[in-house]
Design an enzyme around this catalytic site. Sequence first.
Site, PDB file in Angstrom:
ATOM      1  N   HIS A 140       0.842  -1.195   0.000  1.00  0.00           N
ATOM      2  CA  HIS A 140       0.000   0.000   0.000  1.00  0.00           C
ATOM      3  C   HIS A 140       0.876   1.243   0.000  1.00  0.00           C
ATOM      4  O   HIS A 140       1.850   1.327   0.739  1.00  0.00           O
ATOM      5  CB  HIS A 140      -0.907  -0.002   1.230  1.00  0.00           C
ATOM      6  CG  HIS A 140      -1.906   1.099   1.244  1.00  0.00           C
ATOM      7  ND1 HIS A 140      -2.899   1.224   0.294  1.00  0.00           N
ATOM      8  CD2 HIS A 140      -2.064   2.158   2.081  1.00  0.00           C
ATOM      9  CE1 HIS A 140      -3.636   2.284   0.558  1.00  0.00           C
ATOM     10  NE2 HIS A 140      -3.147   2.880   1.633  1.00  0.00           N
ATOM     11  N   LYS A 161      -2.020  10.928   1.142  1.00  0.00           N
ATOM     12  CA  LYS A 161      -0.933  10.432   0.282  1.00  0.00           C
ATOM     13  C   LYS A 161      -1.172  10.787  -1.182  1.00  0.00           C
ATOM     14  O   LYS A 161      -0.274  11.286  -1.871  1.00  0.00           O
ATOM     15  CB  LYS A 161      -0.786   8.908   0.445  1.00  0.00           C
ATOM     16  CG  LYS A 161      -0.424   8.463   1.843  1.00  0.00           C
ATOM     17  CD  LYS A 161      -0.227   6.972   1.922  1.00  0.00           C
ATOM     18  CE  LYS A 161      -1.514   6.208   1.674  1.00  0.00           C
ATOM     19  NZ  LYS A 161      -2.532   6.440   2.719  1.00  0.00           N
ATOM     20  N   ASP A 179      -1.974   4.315  -4.649  1.00  0.00           N
ATOM     21  CA  ASP A 179      -2.767   3.424  -3.801  1.00  0.00           C
ATOM     22  C   ASP A 179      -2.139   2.039  -3.650  1.00  0.00           C
ATOM     23  O   ASP A 179      -1.949   1.561  -2.526  1.00  0.00           O
ATOM     24  CB  ASP A 179      -4.199   3.283  -4.333  1.00  0.00           C
ATOM     25  CG  ASP A 179      -5.075   2.526  -3.354  1.00  0.00           C
ATOM     26  OD1 ASP A 179      -5.107   2.901  -2.165  1.00  0.00           O
ATOM     27  OD2 ASP A 179      -5.710   1.540  -3.771  1.00  0.00           O
ATOM     28  N   ARG A 245      14.615  16.020  14.996  1.00  0.00           N
ATOM     29  CA  ARG A 245      14.808  17.405  14.556  1.00  0.00           C
ATOM     30  C   ARG A 245      16.182  17.619  13.934  1.00  0.00           C
ATOM     31  O   ARG A 245      16.445  18.665  13.330  1.00  0.00           O
ATOM     32  CB  ARG A 245      14.614  18.359  15.735  1.00  0.00           C
ATOM     33  CG  ARG A 245      13.223  18.276  16.337  1.00  0.00           C
ATOM     34  CD  ARG A 245      13.023  19.268  17.463  1.00  0.00           C
ATOM     35  NE  ARG A 245      13.077  20.643  16.969  1.00  0.00           N
ATOM     36  CZ  ARG A 245      12.893  21.703  17.746  1.00  0.00           C
ATOM     37  NH1 ARG A 245      12.667  21.544  19.041  1.00  0.00           N
ATOM     38  NH2 ARG A 245      12.954  22.932  17.235  1.00  0.00           N
TER      39      ARG A 245
END
Length: 311
Positions: A140, A161, A179, A245
């Site tokens: 997926h 997405k 997809d 970060r």
Amino acid sequence: MAESVSVQDLVDHLPLSVVSGTTTSLQRKVTISDISRPGLELTGYFNYYSNDRLQMLGKKEITFAEKMMPEERLVVMRKMCSEETPAFIVSRDLNIPQELITAASEADIPVLKSKLGTSRLLGVISSYLEGHLATRTSIHGVLVDVYGLGVLIQGDSGIGKSETALELVKRGHRLIADDRVDVYKQDELTIIGEPPEILKHLIEIRGIGIIDVMNLFGASAVRDSMEVQLVVYLENWSKDKRYDRLGSDENVVNIASVSVPQIKIPVKTGRNVAIIIEVAAMNFRARSMGFDATKTFEDRLTRLIEENSKE
């Protein structure tokens, strides 16, 4: 997915022409990507004859065969024509011994020819067979070509997405699959992704429906396959979760037994995910070329600490 390729498929997609062969013989199946060059077999040694592979004859094999007596040549060629042999291929546009054509016709095995050199032709056919005979796995996600890097976008259903992929296409990048992505292992370190035939060039956008990307944005907005080099996982932003970060966290995800680098991007209102993915792709490529911004920052921080400790 197909576990075999017909000889006709090879003729249709590769620089090969049919010298002899019937419609039936061209439907013979190739199930192994390895290709045999029957040098020892021409001398009469058949103890380890790989009769279920494509048999390729180059300049060495043809030159050796030409020095044999016609009767001997016919005997050897008949032995090479087994029931499992898919086809004979002659490279470099060389003259094909009549005995090979005769023996192959008797066994209903096609004989093909190419103008390419032997080594080049071996590579072209092997690459085609490895791609089409490899076991496919569906995963997926959305696969996009971003600056020449195959980026697989994954995440929870409804996180955006497909919308992100559409924004990337609008920014000049190319869609491979939306997809569902069919992936196969090209070699020990390489995974190739491609769209299922039914979803090729299409994107589903909630509220709009199915969009034909090639029709709306042109042929340059799509491509048929791409190596999966980076996985971007989109997740809902949470104030209670710690996020990387500095870029020092190195995550990988296993796809078809191959480890692929993964980065996680928190999604919330106000973040332009498409731009972030663009920068992630550029940063990934820069790192692979030896330019690591995280290391540069850490080096600067180390020097600053050392300088302050001397004061």
